[in-house]
Design an enzyme around this catalytic site. Structure first.
Site, PDB file in Angstrom:
ATOM      1  N   ASP A  22      -2.909  -1.533  10.318  1.00 48.25           N
ATOM      2  CA  ASP A  22      -3.177  -1.538   8.880  1.00 48.25           C
ATOM      3  C   ASP A  22      -3.903  -2.782   8.404  1.00 48.25           C
ATOM      4  OD1 ASP A  22      -2.000   0.932   8.477  1.00 48.25           O
ATOM      5  OD2 ASP A  22      -0.040   0.116   7.922  1.00 48.25           O
TER       6      ASP A  22
ATOM      7  N   SER B  70       1.270  -6.477   7.333  1.00 47.50           N
ATOM      8  CA  SER B  70      -0.166  -6.346   7.607  1.00 47.50           C
ATOM      9  C   SER B  70      -0.999  -6.953   6.485  1.00 47.50           C
ATOM     10  CB  SER B  70      -0.529  -4.864   7.777  1.00 47.50           C
ATOM     11  OG  SER B  70       0.101  -4.306   8.905  1.00 47.50           O
ATOM     12  N   SER B  71      -0.556  -6.757   5.246  1.00 49.59           N
ATOM     13  CA  SER B  71      -1.267  -7.328   4.109  1.00 49.59           C
ATOM     14  C   SER B  71      -1.221  -8.852   4.148  1.00 49.59           C
ATOM     15  CB  SER B  71      -0.650  -6.812   2.812  1.00 49.59           C
ATOM     16  OG  SER B  71      -1.392  -7.225   1.694  1.00 49.59           O
TER      17      SER B  71
ATOM     18  N   GLY C  18      10.175  -2.911   6.806  1.00 48.70           N
ATOM     19  CA  GLY C  18      10.711  -1.626   7.229  1.00 48.70           C
ATOM     20  C   GLY C  18      10.662  -0.576   6.152  1.00 48.70           C
ATOM     21  N   ALA C  19       9.681  -0.681   5.240  1.00 48.20           N
ATOM     22  CA  ALA C  19       9.598   0.232   4.105  1.00 48.20           C
ATOM     23  C   ALA C  19       8.366   1.125   4.142  1.00 48.20           C
ATOM     24  CB  ALA C  19       9.602  -0.563   2.797  1.00 48.20           C
TER      25      ALA C  19
ATOM     26  N   GLY D  49       3.497  -1.769   4.200  1.00 49.01           N
ATOM     27  CA  GLY D  49       2.435  -2.571   4.808  1.00 49.01           C
ATOM     28  C   GLY D  49       2.452  -4.046   4.477  1.00 49.01           C
ATOM     29  N   GLY D  50       3.595  -4.588   4.048  1.00 53.46           N
ATOM     30  CA  GLY D  50       3.637  -5.986   3.635  1.00 53.46           C
ATOM     31  C   GLY D  50       3.196  -6.962   4.709  1.00 53.46           C
TER      32      GLY D  50
ATOM     33  N   LYS E 168       0.849  -1.199   0.000  1.00 55.28           N
ATOM     34  CA  LYS E 168       0.000   0.000   0.000  1.00 55.28           C
ATOM     35  C   LYS E 168       0.880   1.243   0.000  1.00 55.28           C
ATOM     36  CE  LYS E 168       0.852   1.084   4.546  1.00 55.28           C
ATOM     37  NZ  LYS E 168       1.559   2.297   5.013  1.00 55.28           N
TER      38      LYS E 168
ATOM     39  N   PRO F 231       9.375  -5.347   0.721  1.00 56.11           N
ATOM     40  CA  PRO F 231      10.416  -5.224   1.751  1.00 56.11           C
ATOM     41  C   PRO F 231       9.837  -4.879   3.119  1.00 56.11           C
ATOM     42  CG  PRO F 231      10.936  -3.922  -0.206  1.00 56.11           C
ATOM     43  CD  PRO F 231       9.522  -4.357  -0.342  1.00 56.11           C
TER      44      PRO F 231
END
Length: 317
Positions: free
Chosen positions: A154, A121-122, A114-115, A118-119, A5, A112
């Protein structure tokens, strides 16, 4: 295939007694995705396996020795234990719905850590949706949304409106768990840059300041719904940009580089470190991404992508 996101708007409204912040944010999902495969197993456990997918494998290897974080932990070593949000989501799901058997989950990472994309959470939201499908539990069950809110701020966004109708984006308030869907007037073409640095969300928020006159996201929401809108920039903001720049000076350099490439609608997403710009077309996005790759520091990653929808599509076999 859980999507990442972008935060087109992120304003801080107040500090909460529970340690979180009251925020006003506008998010859109983009077509930069992880891959998640879930199966039921007869064992009373959650078995999670995590690996980097080939498209980011080289980047991950390079970043392994260069990664920076306020915790000192290599954020590219994605945990597979109870600290992983997917593991936490599946465990909470089993407890809430009294599922006696377990789950085996294969998680392929491209987004990645720490970017600010929202990886995690997704991935957790997709795990909840897949588990519900496997256990014949309706995805619009209120308890599923409650679990999502407990797992992470998120996660409700990636779950969508009760995990049923797909949405283009959302305005989120509270600590991010109160979701109101937004229908985009047109798809957005974006260029996303992940520099060779990972940021701790907690560290960025700890260094942030609540503005005396917070901005309102209503103007941006109106622009997003208008298919004739050509410039979102004046209505966009991310209040976490300054504290993120202090922790990662690369962010300022990236934003300036995007500006010089005439991608004027650019900013940080979430708490960083990834930055993005909205382009006028997919062709411009691809051309800009190619130029940026040529001069990005080793370990960084640039992607031309487009807005998509949440929740993620689930294939059952």
């Amino acid at each position: 295939r859980p999507p990442a996101k972008l935060n087109l708007f992120l304003e801080l409204l107040a500090r909460r007694p529970d340690g979180f912040h009251e925020i006003d944010t506008v998010m859109i999902p983009i077509d930069w995705r992880d891959e998640l495969d879930l199966q039921r197993i007869p064992d009373n456990r959650v078995d999670l396996q995590v690996q980097w997918l080939p498209s980011l494998q080289v980047v991950a290897q390079r970043l392994g020795v260069e990664v920076e974080s306020s915790t000192g932990r290599n954020l590219l070593e994605i945990p597979a234990d109870e600290s992983n949000l997917v593991h936490r989501a599946l465990t909470a799901f089993r407890n809430a719905f009294e599922i006696k058997d377990g789950f085996s989950c294969q998680l392929g990472k491209q987004i990645p850590a720490g970017a600010g994309l929202g990886g995690a959470s997704s991935d957790a939201a997709s795990a909840l949706l897949c588990a519900a499908r496997l256990c014949d539990i309706p995805t619009d069950t209120p308890q599923l949304s409650e679990l999502a809110a407990q797992i992470g701020s998120d996660v409700p966004f990636f779950l969508g409106m009760g995990g049923t109708e797909p949405i283009d984006g959302a305005r989120a308030t509270g600590r991010g768990e109160q979701i109101k869907a937004i229908e985009l007037g047109k798809k957005l073409d974006c260029v996303v840059i992940f520099p060779a640095v990972c940021l701790s969300t907690a560290a960025v928020y700890a260094n942030s300041q609540i503005p005396s006159n917070p901005r309102d996201a209503a103007a941006l929401v109106d622009l997003l719904q208008d298919p004739k809108t050509t410039d979102l920039g004046p209505a966009m903001v991310n209040r976490l940009t300054d504290p993120a720049k202090k922790l990662a000076p690369q962010i300022a350099e990236i934003l300036e580089s995007l500006w010089h490439d005439e991608l004027r609608t650019c900013q940080l997403t979430g708490s960083g470190s990834a930055c993005f710009a909205i382009s006028t077309s997919s062709g411009q996005a691809k051309q800009a991404a190619s130029k940026l790759r040529a001069r990005l520091e080793p370990g960084g990653f640039v992607m031309a992508t487009q807005s998509t929808q949440v929740p993620a599509k689930i294939d059952v076999s």
